[in-house]
Design an enzyme around this catalytic site. Structure first.
Site, PDB file in Angstrom:
ATOM      1  N   ARG A 173      -0.554   0.014   8.016  1.00 16.37           N
ATOM      2  CA  ARG A 173      -1.338  -1.226   8.033  1.00 16.37           C
ATOM      3  C   ARG A 173      -1.830  -1.604   9.432  1.00 16.37           C
ATOM      4  O   ARG A 173      -1.916  -2.770   9.781  1.00 16.37           O
ATOM      5  CB  ARG A 173      -0.547  -2.390   7.425  1.00 16.37           C
ATOM      6  CG  ARG A 173      -0.115  -2.186   6.000  1.00 16.37           C
ATOM      7  CD  ARG A 173      -1.311  -2.017   5.051  1.00 16.37           C
ATOM      8  NE  ARG A 173      -0.815  -1.788   3.704  1.00 16.37           N
ATOM      9  CZ  ARG A 173      -0.517  -0.586   3.198  1.00 16.37           C
ATOM     10  NH1 ARG A 173      -0.686   0.497   3.947  1.00 16.37           N
ATOM     11  NH2 ARG A 173      -0.066  -0.458   1.976  1.00 16.37           N
TER      12      ARG A 173
ATOM     13  N   SER B 186      -1.339  -9.072  -0.425  1.00 15.78           N
ATOM     14  CA  SER B 186      -0.026  -9.167   0.214  1.00 15.78           C
ATOM     15  C   SER B 186      -0.155  -9.883   1.550  1.00 15.78           C
ATOM     16  O   SER B 186      -0.878  -9.427   2.435  1.00 15.78           O
ATOM     17  CB  SER B 186       0.568  -7.774   0.427  1.00 15.78           C
ATOM     18  OG  SER B 186       0.769  -7.132  -0.816  1.00 15.78           O
TER      19      SER B 186
ATOM     20  N   GLU C 138      -0.057  -9.952   7.318  1.00 15.48           N
ATOM     21  CA  GLU C 138      -1.017  -8.856   7.201  1.00 15.48           C
ATOM     22  C   GLU C 138      -2.443  -9.295   7.505  1.00 15.48           C
ATOM     23  O   GLU C 138      -3.195  -8.560   8.119  1.00 15.48           O
ATOM     24  CB  GLU C 138      -0.930  -8.249   5.793  1.00 15.48           C
ATOM     25  CG  GLU C 138      -1.711  -6.982   5.628  1.00 15.48           C
ATOM     26  CD  GLU C 138      -1.323  -6.218   4.370  1.00 15.48           C
ATOM     27  OE1 GLU C 138      -2.230  -5.667   3.714  1.00 15.48           O
ATOM     28  OE2 GLU C 138      -0.125  -6.168   4.042  1.00 15.48           O
TER      29      GLU C 138
END
Length: 336
Positions: free
Chosen positions: A160, A237, A328
């Site tokens: 990520r 998320s 995130e």
């Protein structure tokens, strides 16, 4: 003024000082360069699916990337070079490749946003990451006002993350992927997806079959956008799965990652006392009723409400397990 809440999947965020829509790569470069030359702050926005904008909005220029175009080049080794303009809707790209009989991207189905954002975040799902198939990006360097083709190997792609994340120094203009060239999916690596498909991990299936299974799984978690479903008013998320040296609980699920272990953030959240639907301030925001990793706007929320809920969850996990979850999405004009 244009409210940025209209341009984000959270449907949160205040007004833009100035909003321009750039319909091709040259226009993206022109608008960003113009704002830089004028000394204005710049926010480059795609689908608004991975951004949290402050209630006060953004005082500078918002450049909305709306460039389109997909070019498919079949190569002598049987593989396919797929070149995609940054403003293309990502799931439309995945759907087009699958419809064209090309496997590779199917496990990334249903992810909202535009293609230019996928290498920044090294988007991943169900055992596949963008890094698996990324060949290069065309990048506008704001410091030098030049465009160059940057190989995937030079982007620092990790879980990520990439060298592009957390900085606005470069703007992705187009993205290139190398697909295997056949109609089979990538090997099914994710246990939940393998169970859904009724196959052993490592098996391939027709890409179209894998895509439908992924979409069904995502819908069940409220992870496919639906204007009528507040569980999908989110950034997906909100927290990344933490990677640590050692799991604090021997019974905790984990995955090995380069000599360390990755822990499921959803498990940590639920075992810290936060159930699906856990409300934030005034019930205006809440954890999704289907997936505790998604922080959702229930229709009347504000960014301040969402951040308060995120802090409550982050602090609860830290108090219970000594692990600090990291957000995130990109936070614009706000912080946890």
């Amino acid at each position: 003024m244009q409210s940025l809440s209209d341009l984000t999947t959270l449907r949160l965020g205040g007004p833009a000082g100035r909003l321009v829509e750039a319909t091709d790569a040259a226009a993206v470069v022109q608008e960003v360069h113009k704002a830089d030359a004028a000394g204005e702050p710049v926010l480059v926005l795609g689908g608004g699916s991975n951004v949290v904008v402050a209630d006060s909005g953004f005082e500078g220029t918002v450049v909305r990337v709306a460039s389109t175009g997909i070019v498919t080049d079949r190569r002598s080794d049987g593989s396919v070079l797929l070149t995609v303009e940054a403003g293309e809707n990502w799931d439309d790209v995945v759907a087009a490749t699958v419809a064209d009989g090309l496997g590779g991207l199917e496990c990334l189905s249903g992810i909202p946003g535009r293609t230019g954002a996928t290498p920044v975040q090294n988007v991943g799902a169900y055992g596949v990451e963008v890094a698996t198939l990324l060949e290069s990006v065309d990048l506008y360097d704001r410091a030098t006002a030049t465009v160059s083709r940057v190989p995937a190997a030079d982007l620092g792609l990790g879980y990520r993350t990439s060298t592009l994340k957390g900085t606005d120094a470069g703007v992705v203009l187009r993205v290139r992927f190398v697909l295997p060239g056949g109609g089979a999916s990538m090997p099914i690596a994710y246990a939940e997806l393998a169970r859904t498909l009724g196959v052993d991990p490592g098996t391939t299936v027709p890409a179209a079959v894998a895509r439908e299974a992924v979409l069904d799984l995502r819908r069940g978690k409220g992870m496919v956008l639906d204007a009528a479903d507040h569980d999908t008013w989110s950034v997906g998320s909100f927290f990344t799965n933490p990677v640590v040296d050692e799991a604090p609980d021997p019974e905790m699920p984990r995955w090995p990652v380069d000599g360390r272990v990755k822990l499921p953030a959803a498990w940590l959240i639920q075992h810290s006392g936060f159930a699906p639907g856990h409300p934030g301030p005034g019930g205006r925001v809440a954890l999704s009723t289907r997936h505790v990793l998604a922080l959702t706007n229930r229709g009347e929320g504000r960014t301040a409400d969402l951040l308060a809920l995120a802090r409550t969850v982050r602090d609860g996990v830290r108090d219970r397990f000594g692990i600090t979850l990291e957000p995130e999405p990109v936070l614009v004009g706000c912080r946890l």
